[in-house]
Design a protein around this motif. Structure first.
Motif, PDB file in Angstrom:
ATOM      1  N   SER A 195     -15.097 -33.013  14.789  1.00 31.09           N
ATOM      2  CA  SER A 195     -16.088 -34.051  15.083  1.00 31.09           C
ATOM      3  C   SER A 195     -16.336 -35.011  13.926  1.00 31.09           C
ATOM      4  N   SER A 237     -11.185 -41.729  16.474  1.00 32.48           N
ATOM      5  CA  SER A 237     -11.838 -40.842  17.430  1.00 32.48           C
ATOM      6  C   SER A 237     -12.139 -39.512  16.761  1.00 32.48           C
ATOM      7  N   THR A 245     -14.784 -32.607  19.985  1.00 30.46           N
ATOM      8  CA  THR A 245     -16.120 -32.171  20.398  1.00 30.46           C
ATOM      9  C   THR A 245     -16.566 -30.865  19.769  1.00 30.46           C
ATOM     10  N   ARG A 295     -24.991 -34.878  21.406  1.00 29.22           N
ATOM     11  CA  ARG A 295     -25.719 -36.097  21.759  1.00 29.22           C
ATOM     12  C   ARG A 295     -25.663 -37.112  20.610  1.00 29.22           C
ATOM     13  N   LEU A 314     -22.161 -38.616  20.199  1.00 26.41           N
ATOM     14  CA  LEU A 314     -21.868 -39.655  21.183  1.00 26.41           C
ATOM     15  C   LEU A 314     -22.662 -40.926  20.902  1.00 26.41           C
ATOM     16  N   ASP A 315     -23.899 -40.780  20.406  1.00 29.05           N
ATOM     17  CA  ASP A 315     -24.692 -41.961  20.046  1.00 29.05           C
ATOM     18  C   ASP A 315     -24.006 -42.762  18.940  1.00 29.05           C
ATOM     19  N   PRO A 345     -18.994 -42.643  23.759  1.00 31.60           N
ATOM     20  CA  PRO A 345     -18.274 -41.643  24.573  1.00 31.60           C
ATOM     21  C   PRO A 345     -16.794 -41.922  24.731  1.00 31.60           C
ATOM     22  N   VAL A 392     -14.634 -39.898  21.855  1.00 33.42           N
ATOM     23  CA  VAL A 392     -14.833 -38.458  21.690  1.00 33.42           C
ATOM     24  C   VAL A 392     -13.946 -37.724  22.691  1.00 33.42           C
ATOM     25  N   VAL A 441     -19.394 -29.560  26.854  1.00 37.58           N
ATOM     26  CA  VAL A 441     -19.324 -30.855  27.536  1.00 37.58           C
ATOM     27  C   VAL A 441     -19.723 -30.704  28.996  1.00 37.58           C
ATOM     28  N   LEU A 454     -24.952 -36.364  30.036  1.00 41.05           N
ATOM     29  CA  LEU A 454     -23.748 -37.150  30.257  1.00 41.05           C
ATOM     30  C   LEU A 454     -23.642 -37.573  31.716  1.00 41.05           C
ATOM     31  N   GLN A 489     -18.686 -40.279  31.947  1.00 43.61           N
ATOM     32  CA  GLN A 489     -18.568 -39.906  30.539  1.00 43.61           C
ATOM     33  C   GLN A 489     -17.960 -38.509  30.393  1.00 43.61           C
ATOM     34  N   ILE A 545     -14.480 -37.658  28.352  1.00 43.40           N
ATOM     35  CA  ILE A 545     -14.431 -36.744  27.205  1.00 43.40           C
ATOM     36  C   ILE A 545     -13.520 -35.565  27.489  1.00 43.40           C
TER      37      ILE A 545
END
Length: 336
Positions: free
Chosen positions: A231, A268, A271, A280, A283-284, A288, A291, A310, A316, A320, A324
């Motif tokens: 991530s 990228s 997850t 969250r 993704l902010d 999306p 990821v 996920v 989501l 989205q 993902i």
């Protein structure tokens, strides 16, 4: 109902044995990695006489991998090398010899995967010419991408030779998966697997900073497909501090053409964050569309069952979730 295959972008393999690396490299005196097979299902990764990591047969058994993928509703899995085998500390020629051994074994495992196992190769990143040569050989032979470590000694990803290699990957439309490795050791970091719990996120964070402040993103084409494991480490959670520093201390930090947030769309992440609040925030920060599902399979610090986080994230949208779980990876890998 899924509209695209579920793709795990972050998984590793270890072959069930390989050629003696001392003989292959002509350096039998060195403590090379080898596999001590303890039973039909269990083995120990060794470095010389030192135990490195216990593994089980899902590291090399393609049929077992498929069964476990089915159990987790994963359709396709990207198999990347285990970073122990990078050997960036060796000469380029020596590391190229080792890379060829493991890259060819990866193809053998993938061939038994019924089209569901996608092999990524490794390259001798310390030697740009040798790295490009091995990458081209592998892509021509069936590999679909390359995994690289996040640094070569004190050379980070903004190093001139590494940038040249990344530019070649962009030219050939080869996706690049960046994995942290060779974390620093100290009495503090050697307790409680702290090298993996604290050092690993730091390594990835530092390498993303280097691509930005070192000007690599300003030089590299936007077509480069780059994904960071775990991530993006701690980067997404400290982007605000980074942005603030770029504006407040431009004398030291504003070495890139744009502030840090400008470059978030250049890479990228996977997850592998394990909890919904972290997903969250990820993704902010990243969006999306940048990821992709990852598990770190088959190692014990990975997510299992794969994709649970996920699928269970009720914030989501369906669109989205599908992106993902697989749609983003389809584009990253160039799959039809």
């Amino acid at each position: 109902m899924n509209t695209s295959p579920v793709i795990d972008i972050h998984a590793h393999f270890v072959p069930k044995g390989w050629d003696d690396l001392g003989q292959a490299t002509g350096q039998p005196e060195k403590p090379w990695p080898w596999l001590r097979v303890d039973s039909e299902r269990e083995a120990m990764m060794m470095v010389g006489e030192e135990e490195f990591r216990p593994i089980t047969d899902n590291s090399w058994n393609a049929q077992l991998r498929l069964e476990e993928m089915d159990a987790d509703q994963v359709d396709v899995q990207v198999m990347s090398p285990t970073p122990l085998f990078f050997t960036y500390e060796e000469s380029g020629k020596t590391a190229a010899t080792i890379a060829r051994i493991f890259n060819d074994l990866a193809l053998e495992i993938a061939e038994e995967g019924e089209g569901r196992l996608i092999p990524f190769c490794q390259v001798p990143l310390q030697d740009t010419a040798e790295a490009i040569k091995e990458l081209d050989r592998c892509i021509d032979n069936g590999h679909k991408g390359v995994e690289i470590g996040n640094h070569v000694g004190d050379r980070d990803l903004d190093d001139e030779g590494i940038v040249e290699f990344l530019a070649h990957c962009a030219e050939r439309d080869v996706p690049v998966f960046v994995h942290p490795w060779d974390m620093a050791e100290s009495p503090r970091l050697n307790r409680w697997m702290a090298r993996w719990l604290a050092g690993m996120p730091q390594e990835t964070h530092l390498s993303i900073i280097s691509l930005i402040l070192g000007g690599a993103f300003d030089k590299l084409p936007k077509s480069l497909k780059l994904c960071f494991a775990h991530s993006g480490g701690s980067f997404p959670y400290w982007l605000g501090r980074f942005e603030n520093a770029w504006h407040r201390r431009p004398d030291l930090i504003a070495t890139s053409e744009h502030p840090p947030s400008h470059y978030v769309d250049r890479f990228s992440v996977d997850t592998v964050v394990f909890q919904e609040p972290s997903l969250r925030l990820l993704l902010d920060v990243m969006g999306p569309e940048r990821v992709m599902l990852g598990s770190d399979y088959p190692y014990p610090l990975g997510e299992t069952p794969v994709g649970n986080l996920v699928r269970g994230a009720d914030f989501l949208t369906e669109e989205q979730t599908q992106a993902i779980l697989g749609g983003n990876a389809q584009r990253f890998l160039g799959l039809k």
